[in-house]
Every structure is written in structure tokens, then in C-alpha cells.
Scaffold this motif. Sequence first.
Motif, PDB file in Angstrom:
ATOM      1  N   MET A   1       0.959  -1.074  -0.026  1.00  9.39           N
ATOM      2  CA  MET A   1      -0.005   0.028   0.051  1.00  9.39           C
ATOM      3  C   MET A   1       0.793   1.284   0.049  1.00  9.39           C
ATOM      4  O   MET A   1       1.921   1.406   0.680  1.00  9.39           O
ATOM      5  CB  MET A   1      -0.844   0.208   1.352  1.00  9.39           C
ATOM      6  CG  MET A   1      -1.825   1.095   1.314  1.00  9.39           C
ATOM      7  SD  MET A   1      -3.309   0.468   2.012  1.00  9.39           S
ATOM      8  CE  MET A   1      -4.380   1.918   1.713  1.00  9.39           C
ATOM      9  N   ARG A   2       0.585   2.133  -0.930  1.00  9.43           N
ATOM     10  CA  ARG A   2       1.612   3.258  -1.181  1.00  9.43           C
ATOM     11  C   ARG A   2       0.787   4.779  -0.516  1.00  9.43           C
ATOM     12  O   ARG A   2      -0.572   4.741  -0.738  1.00  9.43           O
ATOM     13  CB  ARG A   2       1.816   3.541  -2.571  1.00  9.43           C
ATOM     14  CG  ARG A   2       2.511   2.375  -3.248  1.00  9.43           C
ATOM     15  CD  ARG A   2       3.138   2.616  -4.342  1.00  9.43           C
ATOM     16  NE  ARG A   2       3.482   3.956  -4.723  1.00  9.43           N
ATOM     17  CZ  ARG A   2       4.126   4.180  -5.915  1.00  9.43           C
ATOM     18  NH1 ARG A   2       3.997   3.505  -7.105  1.00  9.43           N
ATOM     19  NH2 ARG A   2       4.899   5.631  -5.958  1.00  9.43           N
ATOM     20  N   SER A   3       1.358   5.423   0.012  1.00  7.74           N
ATOM     21  CA  SER A   3       0.643   6.614   0.403  1.00  7.74           C
ATOM     22  C   SER A   3       0.624   7.565  -0.259  1.00  7.74           C
ATOM     23  O   SER A   3       1.495   7.827  -1.418  1.00  7.74           O
ATOM     24  CB  SER A   3       1.508   7.029   1.686  1.00  7.74           C
ATOM     25  OG  SER A   3       2.714   7.312   1.533  1.00  7.74           O
ATOM     26  N   THR A   4      -0.079   8.676  -0.246  1.00  6.46           N
ATOM     27  CA  THR A   4      -0.016   9.866  -1.181  1.00  6.46           C
ATOM     28  C   THR A   4       1.217  10.838  -1.025  1.00  6.46           C
ATOM     29  O   THR A   4       1.459  11.206  -0.089  1.00  6.46           O
ATOM     30  CB  THR A   4      -1.159  10.739  -0.663  1.00  6.46           C
ATOM     31  OG1 THR A   4      -2.403   9.888  -0.941  1.00  6.46           O
ATOM     32  CG2 THR A   4      -1.403  11.914  -1.708  1.00  6.46           C
ATOM     33  N   PHE A   5       1.842  11.095  -2.113  1.00  2.00           N
ATOM     34  CA  PHE A   5       2.983  11.977  -2.297  1.00  2.00           C
ATOM     35  C   PHE A   5       2.455  13.412  -1.690  1.00  2.00           C
ATOM     36  O   PHE A   5       1.533  13.904  -2.083  1.00  2.00           O
ATOM     37  CB  PHE A   5       3.719  11.961  -3.527  1.00  2.00           C
ATOM     38  CG  PHE A   5       4.906  12.944  -3.782  1.00  2.00           C
ATOM     39  CD1 PHE A   5       6.030  12.655  -3.354  1.00  2.00           C
ATOM     40  CD2 PHE A   5       4.532  14.193  -4.268  1.00  2.00           C
ATOM     41  CE1 PHE A   5       7.161  13.621  -3.333  1.00  2.00           C
ATOM     42  CE2 PHE A   5       5.509  15.103  -4.231  1.00  2.00           C
ATOM     43  CZ  PHE A   5       6.867  14.678  -3.914  1.00  2.00           C
TER      44      PHE A   5
END
Length: 150
Positions: A1-5
Motif C-alpha cells: 500500500m502506497r501513501s499519497t505523495f
Amino acid sequence: MRSTFTATPADIEPKWFIVDAEGMVLGRLATEIARIIRGKHKPIFTPHMDTGDNVIVINASKVKVTGRKAEQKNYFRHTGYMGHELYTKFSTMLAKHPERVIEKAVFGMLPKTALGRQKLRLKLRVYADAQHPHAAQKPESLTFPKAEAK
């Protein structure tokens, strides 16, 4: 799961752009300028950070409007006293203060927040003629094909 930049101050590298307003339609020009000042043209755009670039507008006195706006458009301001509303016609404002015409148009397209006011004050420079004192910043020339008058 990637977080928002989210951009950080280290990621932000503001550039300088110069726009020649001669023969351009006011609203279309203001839209593009506001987009660049906010930084929406960059992949690192973050709404709560100042990721935008600096814009220099020259030849502000030669901007155009479409239709009958030249006769019908009015700018409103209030003196602070009851009943003291002042209206200035577009043609009068363009003749006396051409810089304000573009500044007001761009201000209307920026967010009405402290960051929006800061971006307008620090990142937009408007000049009535072709002379400007920002040659040391080496601004890149910008053209907007949609903004030109037909």
C-alpha cells in the motif's frame, strides 16, 4: 500500500516564466497564469504547499476581452463608508492601471486563502509595457495557444 505523495520544501524548485499578453484574451490568459502560479502543471502539486512558479506578464496594456465586455465590465470597490461604492469601467482601468486588470483576473482564479493571497503577492509580476527588471532570473518564454484572440 502506497501513501499519497506530499511535496516538501526540498522538492520545490521554482522556475521563472515570462508571458507576453499582447493580443491575448484576458480570462483565458488569467486561467493559465493561475494554473502555473499554483503549480498544477507539475507532478509534485500539493494543495497546501507553495509548489508554483513565478510568472512575469509584459504588455498588460494590450490585453483583449471578447464580446461587449470592454463597454460593460465594471470593477467594484468600497471605500468603507456607507453608500460609498465605486465602480470603474474596464476601459478606464485598462488605460490607467493595466496591471490591475490582470492581477484582479488572476486573483479571482486563485483560492481565497492566506496561501492564495501569498502566491499572488510573491509569484505574479505584471508590467504595462515590454520592459521588466527580472532579466537576472533568466525567465523562460511561455505561450498559450488557446489564449490568443481570434
